[in-house]
Design an enzyme around this catalytic site. Sequence first.
Site, short mmCIF file in Angstrom:
data_model
loop_
_atom_site.label_atom_id
_atom_site.label_comp_id
_atom_site.label_asym_id
_atom_site.label_seq_id
_atom_site.Cartn_x
_atom_site.Cartn_y
_atom_site.Cartn_z
N HIS A 36 0.83 -1.19 0.00
CA HIS A 36 0.00 0.00 0.00
C HIS A 36 0.88 1.26 0.00
O HIS A 36 0.72 2.13 -0.87
CB HIS A 36 -0.91 -0.02 1.23
CG HIS A 36 -1.81 1.16 1.35
ND1 HIS A 36 -3.13 1.15 0.95
CD2 HIS A 36 -1.59 2.43 1.80
CE1 HIS A 36 -3.68 2.34 1.15
NE2 HIS A 36 -2.76 3.13 1.67
N GLU A 37 1.80 1.31 0.93
CA GLU A 37 2.67 2.49 1.01
C GLU A 37 3.56 2.60 -0.23
O GLU A 37 3.87 3.70 -0.68
CB GLU A 37 3.51 2.47 2.29
CG GLU A 37 2.70 2.39 3.58
CD GLU A 37 1.58 3.42 3.69
OE1 GLU A 37 1.68 4.49 3.06
OE2 GLU A 37 0.57 3.14 4.37
N GLU A 58 -4.42 7.82 -3.30
CA GLU A 58 -4.93 6.56 -2.76
C GLU A 58 -5.17 5.53 -3.87
O GLU A 58 -5.03 4.33 -3.64
CB GLU A 58 -6.23 6.83 -1.98
CG GLU A 58 -6.74 5.68 -1.15
CD GLU A 58 -5.91 5.38 0.10
OE1 GLU A 58 -4.96 6.15 0.38
OE2 GLU A 58 -6.19 4.38 0.78
N HIS A 98 1.84 4.60 -2.85
CA HIS A 98 2.04 6.03 -2.63
C HIS A 98 3.46 6.44 -3.03
O HIS A 98 3.68 7.47 -3.67
CB HIS A 98 1.83 6.37 -1.14
CG HIS A 98 0.40 6.31 -0.69
ND1 HIS A 98 -0.58 7.09 -1.24
CD2 HIS A 98 -0.20 5.59 0.30
CE1 HIS A 98 -1.74 6.85 -0.62
NE2 HIS A 98 -1.54 5.94 0.32
#
Lengths: 514, 514
Positions: A272-273, A302, A276
Site C-alpha cells: 500500500h505504502e 490513494e 504512494h
Amino acid sequence: MDKTSPFAIHPALAELCAHLARMMDLRAAAALLEWDQETYMPAGATAVRAEQLGTLHRLAHEWFIAERTGELLEAAAASVRELPPEHLAVRLVEVVREDYDKARRVPPELVAALARTESEAREAWKQARQENHYAVFAPYLERLLALNREKAEALGYEKHPYDALLDQYEPGMTTEAVRVLFEQLRAELVPLVRALADQPQPEAAFLHRYVEPERQWALNRMVLEAIGFDLQRGRLDASVHPFSTGIAIADVRLTTRIDPHDFASGLFATLHEAGHGLYEQGIDPVLERTPLADGASLGLHESQSRLWENLIGRSRPFWEYFYPRLREYFPGVLDDVPLDAFYRAINRVQPSLIRVEADEVTYNLHILLRFELEVALIEGNLSVQDLPAAWDEGMQRYLGLRPETLREGVLQDIHWSQGAFGYFPTYTLGNLMSAQLWRAIEQTVPDVAAFMQQGDFRPILTWLRTQIHRHGRAWKAPVLLEQATGHPLDAEPWLTYIRKKYQALYPAASVSLS
Amino acid sequence: MDKTSPFAIHPALAELCAHLARMMDLRAAAALLEWDQETYMPAGATAVRAEQLGTLHRLAHEWFIAERTGELLEAAAASVRELPPEHLAVRLVEVVREDYDKARRVPPELVAALARTESEAREAWKQARQENHYAVFAPYLERLLALNREKAEALGYEKHPYDALLDQYEPGMTTEAVRVLFEQLRAELVPLVRALADQPQPEAAFLHRYVEPERQWALNRMVLEAIGFDLQRGRLDASVHPFSTGIAIADVRLTTRIDPHDFASGLFATLHEAGHGLYEQGIDPVLERTPLADGASLGLHESQSRLWENLIGRSRPFWEYFYPRLREYFPGVLDDVPLDAFYRAINRVQPSLIRVEADEVTYNLHILLRFELEVALIEGNLSVQDLPAAWDEGMQRYLGLRPETLREGVLQDIHWSQGAFGYFPTYTLGNLMSAQLWRAIEQTVPDVAAFMQQGDFRPILTWLRTQIHRHGRAWKAPVLLEQATGHPLDAEPWLTYIRKKYQALYPAASVSLS
C-alpha cells in the site's frame, strides 16, 4: 536553477521558483521531522518536537501567504502569457495562483484557532478512547465543527459548505458527485456483503504462523524492489502506523509494521505504502522543490496505493510469481499451503468493525458511513451528542455489526480529532479510480497478467508514470483520470472488478452478485 | 511559555524568547537533517538535501540578524535591568546581544561568498585527496583564506586577525594565550614522544579479533547507559564518521562506527561522543529552545568528550569494572587476555600520520602543527603553495614521520575545506581543560577511583552537571573553568596526568619523563 529547467525561461519565473523553493524546503524539513517522530525520535523529545514542527509549519505558511508571493506571482504570470497552456511554467503559475488565493482566504486567526483546537482535540480524543468516555471528546469536536464551518465560509463554495472542505483534499470534487457515486456503491455493496458473509470462510490461520522479523524485512524489501520502488531514492522503516512521506522526489520514505505473527498484514501495508511511494518517486524531477512536486489529489494518491495493494498485490498472477519466492524467504512456514489456499486466504471477505482492518469489499462501506455522518454534522442535521448512536445504527445498517466500545466505534479514527472533514471520501474515490486505471492498463497492455506472472512490473509502472506520476500537481485529478482512461470518474469499473473477482472466490454466493 | 520559566518574568523577555525560539527550531531542524544525512538518508537525496539545508541555515541567520531581533533585545534588556547579574534572564540578554552584534558585523555578501566557496572547496578537497593532486584544492584554499581574513577584519580584533577567528569557536581565547600553552606542550611532548617511541610496544593484536557487530552494539549501549547517557532522550546510531548532535536538550544523538575487527575503536568513539552528549543532555531544561542551550565553547565541549574517552575511559578503574562485562558481552574473544594486557593495549603510544587515529599523548602534536600553519597562513607568512612542504617538515619535526600521500598528509582533515580556521586549537584546549576538571573532581571526590571500580559514575556526572553542564552558554568557558577548578586554564594538570600515567605504563622510559 538548472538552465534546462522549464522554469528558467524567464527571470521573473525563476525568482518565483526560488521564493517557493524556500517554502518547499521548510515543508520538507517538517516532513522529515514528522517521519523521524514516528520512526527514530527518542520518546523524551515529544514536547519539544511539537514546538519545532509548529514553527516550521507556521513559517512555511507565513512565507507563502505573504504579499511578496502575490507580487512574484503577478510578474511570473506576465512572463508566461505567450506560452502554450500545457507548458509546465503555465501550469505552475496557475496552480500556485489557486493555492495562494485559497490560503489567503482563510484568516490567520482562524488558522491559529484551528491549529490550537486540533492539538487539544487530539489529546482529548486519545483520552476519550482510552477511557471509553465520549463526553471528554465531544466539546472539542463541537468546536472543530464550528471552526470548519467557518473555514468553509471563508474558502467559499457554490452549493454546499462541505464542498469547500472536500475541495481541500480532492480539488474539484463536490458533495453531490460523491453522493451519486456512493449511492451506487451502497446499492450493490450492502447485499453483496450480506451474501458473502453467509458463505463458508476459507481457511486463513496459516497467515498467523510465526515468521522471524528479519525474514519479513528481507521479503518486504525484495518485493519493493521487484515492483520498481527505488531504494536509492527512498527507504523502508518500521512504525506503529504505516505511512509514506515525500521529503523530496529523490527521498521518499515508507514505513510498515512487522508482526511476527502476521506477515501478511505487514506485507500488504508495505505494498500500500509502496503505491504512494511509487507515485512520489515518479514525479518529473524538474518539479523538485516546486509546489507541483506532489500528488494531484488524495484520491488519486490513494488510487496508487490501492492499485498496488489490491488490484495487483491481491491478484492471482502477482502471487503466481511471488508465492514460490515467499516460501523461499520463509523456509518451511507455508510448505503445506497451496497457492490457491493462500490466494483465498488473503482475499477473505468478512464484515468487521475497524476500517483499517477491512477487506477490499467491505472497506468502502466504512467510508460511506463516515461521509454520511460528517456531511450531516457539517450541515447541522446531526448533533455531536447524537453522533455515537448514529454511528452504531449506521454500522448495523451497512455491515450488520454493533461496536461495543468507542475505540472500535466512533472514536476509532484520528481524522476528526485533527479537524479533517472532507478527507474520508478520498479513500473510496481512490478505490474507484484504481479500478478505472487498471481497466485502462489492461486495455493498453492486454498481456499484463503474463508480465506479472513473470515478475515484470515495468509495463504497469511505465504506464502509470506516463499517465499519472510524472505530472505531479500540474494537472488536476479529474483531468489526469480522463486523459488516462478516456472517461470521467465512474463506479462501474470497480464494481465490475469486485463482482468478477469475488464471484470466482465465492461461487456459491454468485446468485446475489449481479 | 511555562510560568515558572526564568524568562516568563516580563512580557518583553518572553517575546524575545519566542522570537529566538523560532531560530532555534530552524537550527534544530537543520541539525536533524544533517544527522539524517549521515545516518539514514538515501544516497540519491544528496543534492536536494544540500538545498534544503542551505535554506534552513539561511532562514535562521536572516531571522536572527533582522532589525526585529535588535528591537526585542533592547526592550528585553530594559526589562531585566533590575535583576542580579547571575539571573538567567540577564545572562540570556547578554549572550544574545553579543551574538547579535557579531553576526551583524559580517556583511551578508561575505556570508554568502563564504558559504558558496566552502561548498565548492569541499568538492575540490575531495577530488584533490582522491587524485593526490594538491593544485586542485589550492585555489579554493587561497580564496577561503582571503575571505576569512576579510571576516576577521569585519568581526574585529585587538592584536591578531587570528584572534577574531579563534573567538568564533573559543570565545575570549587569544592567539597569544594559545601560543604560550602550546609552547609548554611542545617543550615536553616532543622529547616524551621520542622516548616512548623507542620503547618496546605492548601486544595489541587481540584488539583486532572478530566481534559480531550486534554484540558490539549491545556493549556500546550498555556502557552508554552505565555512565549516565539517557537513551530516552537520545540515541546511538551508525555513521562513517562518529559525531554527536543536539536536536534539543531532550533529543541528543550520538553516532559511532562499528568495525567487526576493531571493537575498541568503536567503543572509544562512543565514549568520546557520549562525553559531548552528556554535556548537552545536562543543560538545564529551562534553557530549551533558547540560544543558551549549547556548550559554552568548542574547547569546553571537547573537554567533556576527552574526559570520558581518555581520563575515565582509558583508566584502569574504569576497566576493572567493565572488562569482566566486556568479556561477557564478547564470549570467548578475550579469555586469554588479562586486564593488565588489555589496559596496556588501549593505551599504546605510537607516533602516526593521521590525527583522528592518534593516541592521547601524540594527539596534541598534530594540533600544534595545524595551529602553527594556519596562523602563518592567515598572517600571510606562509603561502598556500608552500603549505604541503611546511606540513611535511612539521610532521618530521614533531613526530618524526613523513607522509607519502596528501591523504595522509596536508589533505587529511576536512576543516580547512570548510573554511574553519581557528577551530583546530580547541581540540587541544579541550584536552587541557579535561585534565584540569579531572583534578578538581579528584579533589572533591577523593574516592572517585573506587566509585568507578564499582561502575558508579554518578559522583562524576553530578559534579560535571553542577559545575559545567547545566549552565549551557550562560557563562563563558573561562568563567566556568575557573569557578569549577579555582584556576584559569593551565597546561600543567594535563602534563602531570600524562607524565604519571605513562611513567607507569612505560617504566623503562621514565628517565626521559621529568
